[in-house]
Design an enzyme around this catalytic site. Structure first.
Site, PDB file in Angstrom:
ATOM      1  N   ASP A 125       0.866  -1.166   0.000  1.00  9.67           N
ATOM      2  CA  ASP A 125       0.000   0.000   0.000  1.00  9.67           C
ATOM      3  C   ASP A 125       0.911   1.226   0.000  1.00  9.67           C
ATOM      4  OD1 ASP A 125      -2.221   1.602   0.024  1.00  9.67           O
ATOM      5  OD2 ASP A 125      -3.175   0.625   1.720  1.00  9.67           O
ATOM      6  N   CYS A 126       0.382   2.338  -0.482  1.00  8.15           N
ATOM      7  CA  CYS A 126       1.261   3.450  -0.831  1.00  8.15           C
ATOM      8  C   CYS A 126       1.967   4.051   0.385  1.00  8.15           C
ATOM      9  CB  CYS A 126       0.475   4.494  -1.590  1.00  8.15           C
ATOM     10  SG  CYS A 126      -0.065   3.844  -3.188  1.00  8.15           S
TER      11      CYS A 126
END
Length: 768
Positions: free
Chosen positions: A290-291
């Site tokens: 996830d970012c």
């Protein structure tokens, strides 16, 4: 003169055709351009060579610095090898989205079809619909890629479990049941990716692995949260959708989450990534963070002492791609410090580059590829818009209909007061992680197609902080033949980063509903827009509100779909994919408590319909129709022998471990007769539940199958349901082992029930 005109028209036609071609294929060739003599003959560009060999050849030509430049979502170009840069991050939760930097709307691609939010689509319980939506979305995605404004790697769907009704991102998910979530994941992914296991139309991604369902609640956020989860809950709840996504959907990617699970960040946990996803489930694809979550595990969670250790731990755990700059900044130093081998980086690139090659990105000219013909004419088509309308109609749920107040009649209800903060909603209807819709039909616009409308918002917005617009709304209801109140939530109440603290309608919405209902001349219909459940007990009990409809976030065609349901052009068949709890359910129940099962010592009541047996506003699976259906279990076995592998000792106590049973083709076939005994044709959603033998392992019931069947008035249809015994009649013990309980299992379909006894056997002889 005529010849001159014909010549002029021919020139115009030539330019139109030429410009259309440019629009379709305005993207430069990503790699292996046949016009580039320097690279066209390289082995990784040869289509006749197997993809694994092409990938190895390409990696062998890269320097360490070049390899590391490919580890982030914004992958660098390698000009000397003729490879362009690539942005991995695109989103397609329920239509092509512009949330990620990989997709941009504008020019000849101003919009894309925006389907209902996932929680609404899932309420249809229609797996073929889910796959059809995926096919449409991937057509539009490919068209935009060809036009140079979109990517081919889409970080969708979100298949986390809606464990807690307050979660702001519950709207993105397939609801609270792990089997439904898994079926949705596999169906949508198949639609997106296509049916060729070696080649990909687009690459989907099931996210966020795992036990992620808290964003920002009571001072606890997802970046700092350590989800303490039992092996039992991991196996029978949180991992189920991801396992089905990989094994049944053949998804090309899994995204790990921000949170820790039992003290270890998911993106640095080899037991989750390498052991489970890669080795046990057999992921044929890449694992992405996830970012900025790799940066989060170092900067925020302080899991490692140095950034190089964070980079090394993540890659060695099985992470292949970083959404963010962290790996690009620290991986070379991790190799130099002997925390990581260059071969570990190679292994990560094998997984990402293989996906790009399966997408055809190294196959040269786009126009020559299977989806090269797709362009602007294939986006926002009438067929796509029609499917968006159908999805909304199928997902809308009729919660209450006393006295057959619905459907309304254009003859009897010539004037309709349309009231509420969501009565003229447009963007609200598409929820979050959306793009630019092809256009909108608001609820008031949809209803105007059936009757004259008197429109009053009643509240400025969903927060409804004051009552200054109430009087006008009350007067509108007094003068109308029917009143439709369109209330509920929007992204300012529930969204990513926004978990709710209450299940009640915001502000003074309840007061507006009650005052309007009290004054209304005709029937009052309450329509709710929301992703999560709302405690509307007051309306359920109010005789002045004879009908209630949940529309979720119904997408760009939502207003038309709502009106079609209200006036009977469409017969509702949706069922709730989550439990609607009363506000009291939240008492002493922190979102941080991860246990699915009741914890009596802490007064934790249990989560979802499988483990909670307290009062509800509406149960999981609730949904009414304008007609009436009956069930009859016409045929089903009473005893099923479970053949055991190896020694008799594998039968322990009152259960058999699934790994010790001969599960191949071990199926429970149930034949059900569904009869429409009402006055309208309709589509019935048949939910099949199992109630396992009692015990502390078992849920009180669990969904094992669902079918959607259209039945005309007076018609009887026979539906066959095949239930895989090891997958769906098993339960999970405290150690996380899946077991088949021996004894009587109740099969429940509506009011009908059947008992089947599962018995251990050796060589066909049942053992007591």
């Amino acid at each position: 003169m005529i010849l001159h005109k014909m010549a002029f028209l021919a020139v115009i036609l030539f330019f139109l055709i030429s410009s259309s071609s440019v629009c379709v294929h305005s993207r430069e060739t990503f790699a292996c351009d046949t016009k580039d003599a320097a690279t066209a003959t390289l082995r990784f560009c040869q289509l006749s060579v197997p993809i694994p060999e092409r990938v190895r050849d390409l990696i062998g030509r890269l320097t360490l610095a070049e390899k590391v430049s490919l580890l982030g979502n914004t992958a660098a170009a390698i000009p000397r090898l003729g490879i362009k840069g690539y942005e991995w991050w695109s989103e397609a939760l329920h239509g092509v989205s512009n949330v990620g930097p990989g997709t941009k709307f504008g020019g000849v691609y101003p919009a894309a079809t925006s389907f209902p939010q996932v929680i609404t689509t899932v309420a249809s319980f229609n797996a073929s619909l889910w796959e059809s939506i995926g096919r449409v979305v991937s057509n539009e995605a490919r068209a935009m890629y060809n036009g140079g404004v979109g990517g081919l790697t889409y970080w969708s769907p979100n298949v986390n479990i809606l464990r807690d009704p307050r979660w702001g991102r519950g709207q993105e998910t397939p609801g609270e049941d792990p089997v439904v979530a898994g079926k949705y994941a596999a169906s949508y992914v198949r639609g997106l990716q296509g049916n060729d296991r070696s080649r990909l139309k687009v690459a989907a991604c099931c996210k966020h692995f795992t036990a992620y369902d808290l964003d920002n609640w009571n001072g606890v956020d997802r970046f700092h949260f350590n989800a303490k989860v039992s092996k039992q809950d991991i196996e029978d709840t949180f991992d189920v959708p991801f396992r089905m996504c990989v094994k049944e959907g053949n998804v090309a990617s899994i995204m790990c989450s921000y949170n820790q699970v039992n003290g270890v960040p998911t993106c640095a946990d080899p037991n989750l990534l390498k052991k489970t996803i890669r080795n046990q489930w057999g992921l044929n694809g890449y694992i992405v963070s996830d970012c900025d979550s790799v940066g989060v595990l170092y900067d925020t969670q302080h899991y490692t002492g140095t950034p190089e250790e964070a980079a090394a731990d993540s890659i060695k755990a099985g992470l292949d791609l970083d959404c963010g700059p962290f790996l690009g900044a620290h991986t070379i130093d991790a190799v130099k410090k002997n925390l990581l081998r260059e071969s570990d980086v190679d292994n990560a690139l094998i997984n990402t580059l293989t996906v790009q090659m399966r997408l055809g990105m190294f196959d040269g000219d786009i126009a020559a590829q299977p989806y090269g013909h797709l362009g602007p004419a294939h986006v926002c088509t009438p067929v796509h818009k029609g499917l968006a309308l159908e999805a909304a109609q199928q997902g809308i749920v009729l919660l209450k209909n006393h006295g057959s107040s619905l459907p309304l009649s254009s003859q009897r209800h010539r004037t309709v007061a349309v009231i509420g903060p969501n009565s003229d909603a447009t963007v609200t209807m598409i929820g979050n992680y959306a793009g630019v819709a092809c256009g909108y039909t608001s609820p008031v616009q949809g209803i105007t197609g059936y009757a004259r409308t008197i429109h009053q918002k009643g509240c400025v917005d969903v927060h409804c902080m004051d009552d200054r617009l109430f009087d006008a709304a009350v007067e509108a209801a007094r003068g109308a033949d029917a009143t439709v109140l369109v209330m509920g939530l929007d992204q300012s109440i529930e969204a990513e980063f926004k978990d709710r603290n209450s299940l009640l309608l915001p502000g003074k919405q309840q007061e507006l509903v009650s005052r309007v209902a009290k004054a209304a001349k005709g029937p009052v219909i309450l329509v709710l827009m929301s992703g999560g459940p709302i405690d509307i007990s007051f309306a359920e009990k109010d005789r002045k509100i004879p009908a209630i409809v949940w529309a979720g976030y119904p997408g760009q065609e939502g207003g038309t779909a709502i009106a079609d349901i209200l006036f009977g052009s469409a017969n509702p068949g949706g069922k709730l994919p989550m439990t609607w709890y009363p506000q009291d359910y939240l008492t002493n129940l922190p979102m941080t408590e991860m246990s699915m099962r009741p914890v009596h010592s802490k007064r934790i009541p249990g989560r979802t319909y499988r483990f909670y047996d307290g009062p509800v506003v509406y149960p999981f699976g609730h949904g009414l129709s304008y007609t009436r259906f009956t069930h009859n279990i016409a045929d089903a076995p009473k005893v099923i022998p479970i053949a055991v592998r190896g020694r008799n000792g594998t039968v322990s106590g009152k259960s058999i471990r699934v790994t010790h049973a001969r599960c191949d083709r071990l199926s429970l076939g149930v034949h059900v007769e569904v009869t429409n005994v009402g006055s309208r044709d309709g589509t019935h959603t048949m939910l099949v539940f199992s109630a396992p033998p009692g015990g502390e392992w078992a849920p009180k019931k669990q969904l094992v199958a669902f079918e959607r069947v259209h039945v005309a008035v007076g018609e009887k249809k026979r539906v066959q349901v095949n239930i895989h015994v090891c997958k769906y009649l098993s339960v999970v013990d405290r150690a996380g082992n899946r077991r088949i309980p021996i004894g009587d299992h109740g099969i429940h379909i509506g009011d009908e029930s059947h008992t089947v006894s599962l018995q251990a056997s050796t060589l066909g002889v049942i053992k007591s």
